[in-house]
Design a protein around this motif. Structure first.
Motif, PDB file in Angstrom:
ATOM      1  N   GLU A 238       0.876  -1.127  -0.014  1.00  0.00           N
ATOM      2  CA  GLU A 238       0.156   0.090  -0.143  1.00  0.00           C
ATOM      3  C   GLU A 238       0.874   1.302  -0.104  1.00  0.00           C
ATOM      4  O   GLU A 238       0.540   2.171  -0.811  1.00  0.00           O
ATOM      5  CB  GLU A 238      -0.898   0.024   1.127  1.00  0.00           C
ATOM      6  N   THR A 239       1.814   1.159   0.967  1.00  0.00           N
ATOM      7  CA  THR A 239       2.581   2.316   0.787  1.00  0.00           C
ATOM      8  C   THR A 239       3.597   2.434  -0.516  1.00  0.00           C
ATOM      9  O   THR A 239       3.694   3.824  -0.986  1.00  0.00           O
ATOM     10  CB  THR A 239       3.823   2.104   2.061  1.00  0.00           C
ATOM     11  N   LEU A 240       3.879   1.372  -1.069  1.00  0.00           N
ATOM     12  CA  LEU A 240       4.594   1.432  -2.275  1.00  0.00           C
ATOM     13  C   LEU A 240       3.656   1.997  -3.389  1.00  0.00           C
ATOM     14  O   LEU A 240       4.366   2.742  -4.242  1.00  0.00           O
ATOM     15  CB  LEU A 240       5.226   0.258  -2.886  1.00  0.00           C
ATOM     16  N   THR A 241       2.307   1.569  -3.524  1.00  0.00           N
ATOM     17  CA  THR A 241       1.755   2.316  -4.479  1.00  0.00           C
ATOM     18  C   THR A 241       1.472   3.603  -4.189  1.00  0.00           C
ATOM     19  O   THR A 241       1.288   4.216  -5.420  1.00  0.00           O
ATOM     20  CB  THR A 241       0.295   1.615  -4.537  1.00  0.00           C
ATOM     21  N   GLU A 242       1.322   4.116  -3.111  1.00  0.00           N
ATOM     22  CA  GLU A 242       1.075   5.591  -2.935  1.00  0.00           C
ATOM     23  C   GLU A 242       2.553   6.274  -3.466  1.00  0.00           C
ATOM     24  O   GLU A 242       2.583   7.244  -3.797  1.00  0.00           O
ATOM     25  CB  GLU A 242       0.967   5.813  -1.275  1.00  0.00           C
TER      26      GLU A 242
END
Length: 165
Positions: free
Chosen positions: A85-89
């Protein structure tokens, strides 16, 4: 979306993957659309994903080792984050709740949060709502999903699985 390049094949698979799949993926985000192929190997502690263009050129390699996720682009830009999730952000500019994806492609709700699910009389999952996503299962081959449509506000993904291992 991401214009990336990577190796055209995943390295040889260790013995303990829970599943391996290949297929075509199409994504639409607002007014942008893209498509390509997907090769994904999954086990509880590791994922290896290769996204390629429709012509077979590598677009991105994504690996997860435990909770750490790394994305490598064609120009060797490397993005690392504590979770998907952090990577997609970081890469896309918005956060996608991807925690349930490995369960959803196997036609089952993720165990971590409540879900709304609809089943056919034969027990196959028809649709699922979880983590803000709505997943529709439009085709099966035996017990495994063949075509899925995943919708999240502003984003639509279509996955046509050509091979399960």
């Amino acid at each position: 979306m991401l214009l990336l390049a990577a190796c055209a094949e995943l390295p040889p698979a260790p013995d303990a993957f829970e599943f391996e799949l290949t297929g075509r993926i199409a994504a639409r985000y607002r007014d942008e659309a893209s498509s390509g192929t997907l090769a994904w190997r999954h086990r509880a502690a590791r994922d290896d994903v290769l996204l390629s263009s429709p012509f077979g050129q590598g677009l991105a390699r994504i690996t997860r080792d435990g909770e750490a996720v790394t994305l490598v682009t064609g120009d060797n830009k490397r993005y690392t984050a504590a979770d998907a999730e952090t990577l997609t952000e970081q890469v896309l500019g918005f956060r996608l709740p991807l925690r349930g994806l490995a369960d959803w492609v196997r036609a089952r709700p993720a165990a971590d949060v409540p879900a709304q699910a609809a089943y056919a009389q034969d027990g196959r999952l028809l649709s699922l709502e979880q983590h803000g996503w709505r997943i529709e299962y439009t085709s099966y081959e035996g017990a495994r999903p063949k075509v899925l449509k995943l919708n999240y506000p502003g984003l639509e993904l279509r996955l046509a699985i050509s091979e399960w291992k």
